[in-house]
Design a protein around this motif. Structure first.
Motif, PDB file in Angstrom:
ATOM      1  N   ALA A   1     -28.721  -8.326 -15.901  1.00  0.00           N
ATOM      2  CA  ALA A   1     -29.687  -9.493 -16.127  1.00  0.00           C
ATOM      3  C   ALA A   1     -31.344  -8.971 -15.685  1.00  0.00           C
ATOM      4  O   ALA A   1     -32.080  -9.663 -16.271  1.00  0.00           O
ATOM      5  CB  ALA A   1     -29.394 -10.804 -15.415  1.00  0.00           C
ATOM      6  N   THR A   2     -31.255  -7.682 -15.104  1.00  0.00           N
ATOM      7  CA  THR A   2     -32.611  -7.324 -14.842  1.00  0.00           C
ATOM      8  C   THR A   2     -32.877  -6.285 -15.787  1.00  0.00           C
ATOM      9  O   THR A   2     -32.311  -5.340 -16.184  1.00  0.00           O
ATOM     10  CB  THR A   2     -32.292  -6.410 -13.202  1.00  0.00           C
ATOM     11  N   ALA A   3     -34.184  -6.329 -16.111  1.00  0.00           N
ATOM     12  CA  ALA A   3     -34.662  -5.331 -17.277  1.00  0.00           C
ATOM     13  C   ALA A   3     -34.884  -3.906 -16.492  1.00  0.00           C
ATOM     14  O   ALA A   3     -35.189  -3.840 -15.391  1.00  0.00           O
ATOM     15  CB  ALA A   3     -36.146  -5.731 -17.764  1.00  0.00           C
ATOM     16  N   GLY A   4     -34.575  -2.864 -17.476  1.00  0.00           N
ATOM     17  CA  GLY A   4     -34.533  -1.393 -16.975  1.00  0.00           C
ATOM     18  C   GLY A   4     -33.332  -1.278 -15.926  1.00  0.00           C
ATOM     19  O   GLY A   4     -33.539  -0.277 -15.201  1.00  0.00           O
ATOM     20  N   GLU A   5     -32.199  -1.924 -16.041  1.00  0.00           N
ATOM     21  CA  GLU A   5     -31.154  -1.627 -15.008  1.00  0.00           C
ATOM     22  C   GLU A   5     -29.846  -1.707 -15.827  1.00  0.00           C
ATOM     23  O   GLU A   5     -29.733  -2.740 -16.709  1.00  0.00           O
ATOM     24  CB  GLU A   5     -31.331  -2.551 -13.834  1.00  0.00           C
ATOM     25  N   TRP A   6     -29.106  -0.804 -15.653  1.00  0.00           N
ATOM     26  CA  TRP A   6     -27.610  -0.710 -16.499  1.00  0.00           C
ATOM     27  C   TRP A   6     -26.567  -0.513 -15.423  1.00  0.00           C
ATOM     28  O   TRP A   6     -26.750   0.437 -14.202  1.00  0.00           O
ATOM     29  CB  TRP A   6     -27.470   0.417 -17.466  1.00  0.00           C
ATOM     30  N   ASP A   7     -25.355  -1.107 -15.688  1.00  0.00           N
ATOM     31  CA  ASP A   7     -24.139  -0.540 -14.796  1.00  0.00           C
ATOM     32  C   ASP A   7     -23.445   0.477 -15.407  1.00  0.00           C
ATOM     33  O   ASP A   7     -23.198   0.222 -16.558  1.00  0.00           O
ATOM     34  CB  ASP A   7     -23.256  -1.746 -14.575  1.00  0.00           C
ATOM     35  N   LEU A   8     -23.210   1.656 -14.706  1.00  0.00           N
ATOM     36  CA  LEU A   8     -22.161   2.486 -15.283  1.00  0.00           C
ATOM     37  C   LEU A   8     -21.133   2.744 -14.576  1.00  0.00           C
ATOM     38  O   LEU A   8     -21.031   2.821 -13.180  1.00  0.00           O
ATOM     39  CB  LEU A   8     -23.052   3.980 -15.121  1.00  0.00           C
TER      40      LEU A   8
ATOM     41  N   LEU B   1     -27.599   2.250 -12.707  1.00  0.00           N
ATOM     42  CA  LEU B   1     -28.835   3.117 -13.217  1.00  0.00           C
ATOM     43  C   LEU B   1     -30.089   2.271 -13.241  1.00  0.00           C
ATOM     44  O   LEU B   1     -30.173   1.101 -13.814  1.00  0.00           O
ATOM     45  CB  LEU B   1     -28.592   3.522 -14.478  1.00  0.00           C
ATOM     46  N   GLU B   2     -31.343   2.838 -12.638  1.00  0.00           N
ATOM     47  CA  GLU B   2     -32.633   2.230 -12.874  1.00  0.00           C
ATOM     48  C   GLU B   2     -33.509   2.999 -13.595  1.00  0.00           C
ATOM     49  O   GLU B   2     -33.571   4.119 -13.367  1.00  0.00           O
ATOM     50  CB  GLU B   2     -33.023   1.746 -11.584  1.00  0.00           C
ATOM     51  N   PHE B   3     -34.332   2.463 -14.360  1.00  0.00           N
ATOM     52  CA  PHE B   3     -35.370   3.325 -15.122  1.00  0.00           C
ATOM     53  C   PHE B   3     -36.917   2.705 -15.240  1.00  0.00           C
ATOM     54  O   PHE B   3     -37.098   1.502 -14.740  1.00  0.00           O
ATOM     55  CB  PHE B   3     -35.049   3.224 -16.696  1.00  0.00           C
ATOM     56  N   ASP B   4     -37.898   3.561 -15.027  1.00  0.00           N
ATOM     57  CA  ASP B   4     -39.155   3.124 -14.955  1.00  0.00           C
ATOM     58  C   ASP B   4     -39.733   2.738 -16.137  1.00  0.00           C
ATOM     59  O   ASP B   4     -38.806   2.908 -17.206  1.00  0.00           O
ATOM     60  CB  ASP B   4     -40.136   4.263 -14.295  1.00  0.00           C
TER      61      ASP B   4
ATOM     62  N   ILE C   1     -34.642   6.727 -12.537  1.00  0.00           N
ATOM     63  CA  ILE C   1     -35.442   6.748 -11.263  1.00  0.00           C
ATOM     64  C   ILE C   1     -34.222   6.614  -9.982  1.00  0.00           C
ATOM     65  O   ILE C   1     -34.375   7.000  -9.010  1.00  0.00           O
ATOM     66  CB  ILE C   1     -36.530   5.929 -10.947  1.00  0.00           C
ATOM     67  N   THR C   2     -33.131   5.914 -10.426  1.00  0.00           N
ATOM     68  CA  THR C   2     -32.000   5.705  -9.601  1.00  0.00           C
ATOM     69  C   THR C   2     -30.694   6.050 -10.361  1.00  0.00           C
ATOM     70  O   THR C   2     -30.360   5.519 -11.547  1.00  0.00           O
ATOM     71  CB  THR C   2     -32.086   4.256  -9.035  1.00  0.00           C
ATOM     72  N   PRO C   3     -29.878   7.079  -9.769  1.00  0.00           N
ATOM     73  CA  PRO C   3     -30.035   7.647  -8.501  1.00  0.00           C
ATOM     74  C   PRO C   3     -31.195   8.523  -8.433  1.00  0.00           C
ATOM     75  O   PRO C   3     -31.464   9.331  -9.491  1.00  0.00           O
ATOM     76  CB  PRO C   3     -28.479   8.322  -8.310  1.00  0.00           C
ATOM     77  N   ALA C   4     -31.946   8.799  -7.409  1.00  0.00           N
ATOM     78  CA  ALA C   4     -33.033   9.630  -7.322  1.00  0.00           C
ATOM     79  C   ALA C   4     -32.870  11.043  -7.721  1.00  0.00           C
ATOM     80  O   ALA C   4     -33.758  11.561  -8.297  1.00  0.00           O
ATOM     81  CB  ALA C   4     -33.765   9.309  -6.047  1.00  0.00           C
ATOM     82  N   ASP C   5     -31.587  11.732  -7.398  1.00  0.00           N
ATOM     83  CA  ASP C   5     -31.409  12.928  -7.748  1.00  0.00           C
ATOM     84  C   ASP C   5     -30.640  13.013  -8.998  1.00  0.00           C
ATOM     85  O   ASP C   5     -30.392  14.325  -9.226  1.00  0.00           O
ATOM     86  CB  ASP C   5     -30.778  13.792  -6.430  1.00  0.00           C
TER      87      ASP C   5
ATOM     88  N   LEU D   1     -26.725  13.328 -14.434  1.00  0.00           N
ATOM     89  CA  LEU D   1     -27.238  12.516 -15.180  1.00  0.00           C
ATOM     90  C   LEU D   1     -28.801  12.513 -15.439  1.00  0.00           C
ATOM     91  O   LEU D   1     -29.415  11.695 -16.090  1.00  0.00           O
ATOM     92  CB  LEU D   1     -26.902  10.938 -14.872  1.00  0.00           C
ATOM     93  N   ALA D   2     -29.454  13.390 -15.048  1.00  0.00           N
ATOM     94  CA  ALA D   2     -30.922  13.538 -15.046  1.00  0.00           C
ATOM     95  C   ALA D   2     -31.638  13.535 -16.165  1.00  0.00           C
ATOM     96  O   ALA D   2     -32.800  13.009 -16.574  1.00  0.00           O
ATOM     97  CB  ALA D   2     -31.312  14.787 -14.355  1.00  0.00           C
ATOM     98  N   GLY D   3     -30.900  13.859 -17.375  1.00  0.00           N
ATOM     99  CA  GLY D   3     -31.338  13.688 -18.600  1.00  0.00           C
ATOM    100  C   GLY D   3     -31.155  12.206 -19.350  1.00  0.00           C
ATOM    101  O   GLY D   3     -31.684  12.168 -20.484  1.00  0.00           O
ATOM    102  N   THR D   4     -30.754  11.444 -18.650  1.00  0.00           N
ATOM    103  CA  THR D   4     -30.537   9.999 -19.350  1.00  0.00           C
ATOM    104  C   THR D   4     -31.943   9.317 -19.430  1.00  0.00           C
ATOM    105  O   THR D   4     -32.796   9.303 -18.467  1.00  0.00           O
ATOM    106  CB  THR D   4     -29.576   9.129 -18.344  1.00  0.00           C
ATOM    107  N   THR D   5     -31.989   8.455 -20.424  1.00  0.00           N
ATOM    108  CA  THR D   5     -33.304   7.626 -20.654  1.00  0.00           C
ATOM    109  C   THR D   5     -33.033   6.387 -21.341  1.00  0.00           C
ATOM    110  O   THR D   5     -31.955   6.018 -21.651  1.00  0.00           O
ATOM    111  CB  THR D   5     -34.203   8.533 -21.855  1.00  0.00           C
ATOM    112  N   GLN D   6     -34.092   5.404 -21.309  1.00  0.00           N
ATOM    113  CA  GLN D   6     -33.948   4.181 -21.736  1.00  0.00           C
ATOM    114  C   GLN D   6     -35.138   3.898 -22.703  1.00  0.00           C
ATOM    115  O   GLN D   6     -36.336   3.661 -22.281  1.00  0.00           O
ATOM    116  CB  GLN D   6     -33.951   2.947 -20.886  1.00  0.00           C
TER     117      GLN D   6
END
Length: 408
Positions: A203-210, A230-233, A239-243, A269-274
């Protein structure tokens, strides 16, 4: 001058030429022997002191020398385990007696027991390979060496330990929205295990469950291996997870010590985008199913790697090399091998390509350093000289007959 002395001198000369002919015969017989080093006969005079104006005939002595340090030419082959040394040094081989010897004869062949043996039956020695550090070398001895044995490389499976997965999650999809993709991992026995990666909006924008799950193909049981939010800027970057790393749990398939296991995996997962684009995924997980040996590769610094038919190249051993201060004074033995002598100096261990040691040529053999034309010339010279010395003996014998007949 004693007539007996004359005859003895003639015999000495004939013996010396016989020794030279023997060395020539050995050289010619081994003209095609891999790594053979020619022998040569050196002559030195044996002079007896003269007394009272009478000359005492002496003779000649011989000493056999070996041109062990003289490198031969190379013949190239199609076998990766045929080895030659370009430069200084010797391979270390072990005989059936368990004793180590030196050799330049590198026609090694993989045997049924996994050992690498040359045509004389001697086993190649070295060190087990380590990617983190070179083995500790006992500089003046053979301690620490082990037989190079390829039997454990006949069939191998590499379990998965890490991977990467980069996806684009469409930013313009309305909640609820879910999309899945899969990657194949390999357990400890090389079985393939399909892992499902499911991405769901929240329900939160920029947030996904994996969630990462494994479904048993027989029972249909679903096991969750990982769950992460997963959180995106506002630029669509993770941006989450930070590493950017996702760690999954391991699992065992079946019961008992021999049951296959899937180790915990680290997924990047560093290359993952939204972004405002359709769902897309790209990734891979390491590991491999059981694969047979397709060949071997040996580098110029002596690292022996096993090639598998799935394309893997796995280093197994480091070939050891040795040298001495005076190679020409080593003691030659049957089988084209050498042992240390008092005159050769101590054996110094090392690696191919290091200071004082040559490089290893894979798919090549060192030829004998015998020059047939030179040997035939020496043979003719020895034949003539032997005939001349026999004439000296014959003349002395005839003079003895004259002397004996004086009393008749």
């Amino acid at each position: 001058m004693s007539l007996y002395g004359t005859m003895r001198t003639g015999v000495s000369g004939m013996n010396a030429q016989s020794n030279r002919l023997s060395a020539v015969a050995d050289n010619i017989a081994n003209a095609n022997t891999t790594g053979y080093k020619k022998a040569s006969t050196q002559f030195s005079s044996l002079i007896l002191p003269s007394t009272g104006g009478a000359y005492n005939s002496g003779g000649v002595t011989t000493d056999v020398r070996y041109s062990i340090s003289a490198q031969g030419t190379f013949t190239y082959t199609t076998s990766a385990t045929d080895l030659a040394i370009n430069g200084n040094g010797f391979f270390i081989v072990q005989g059936a007696d368990g004793v180590e010897y030196l050799t330049r004869a590198g026609a090694f062949t993989p045997m049924d027991d996994g050992s690498l043996r040359n045509t004389a039956g001697y086993k190649l020695m070295g060190y087990e390979y380590s990617s983190t550090a070179d083995p500790t070398i006992v500089i003046n001895g053979y301690d620490g060496l082990s037989e190079i044995n390829l039997s454990d490389g006949a069939l191998t499976a590499t379990p998965s330990t890490e991977g990467e997965l980069a996806v684009n999650l469409p930013s313009n999809e309305a909640h609820p929205y879910s999309k899945a993709t899969s990657l194949v991992a390999y357990d400890s026995l090389g079985n393939t295990r399909k892992l499902d990666f499911t991405y769901s909006t929240t329900a939160t924008a920029g947030e996904w469950d994996l969630t990462v799950t494994y479904t048993d193909p027989v029972s249909g049981t679903v096991t969750t291996l990982a769950a992460e939010t997963l959180e995106f800027d506002n630029t669509g970057n993770l941006i989450t997870p930070a590493d950017g790393m996702l760690s999954t749990a391991g699992m065992t398939f079946g019961v008992g010590a021999g049951a296959p296991e899937l180790s915990a995996l680290d997924i990047n997962l560093a290359g993952t985008t939204q972004l405002n684009k359709e769902f897309g995924a790209d990734g891979d997980i390491n590991g491999s199913e059981p694969s047979e040996v397709s060949g071997y590769e040996i580098s110029d610094d002596g690292i022996l790697s096993v090639k598998y038919d799935n394309g893997d190249l796995i280093p197994k051993f480091r070939i050891a090399m040795a040298n001495v201060q005076s190679p020409d004074n080593l003691t030659p033995l049957a089988g084209n091998i050498y042992s240390q002598s008092n005159e050769s100096g101590v054996i110094v261990m090392g690696y191919a390509g290091n200071s004082g040691y040559g490089t290893i040529l894979s798919g090549a053999l060192e030829d004998s350093n015998v020059d047939i034309a030179e040997e035939l010339t020496s043979m003719i010279e020895s034949q003539r000289n032997y005939t001349a010395n026999s004439k000296v003996f014959q003349t002395g014998s005839e003079l003895m007959d004259v002397l004996v007949n004086l009393v008749r």
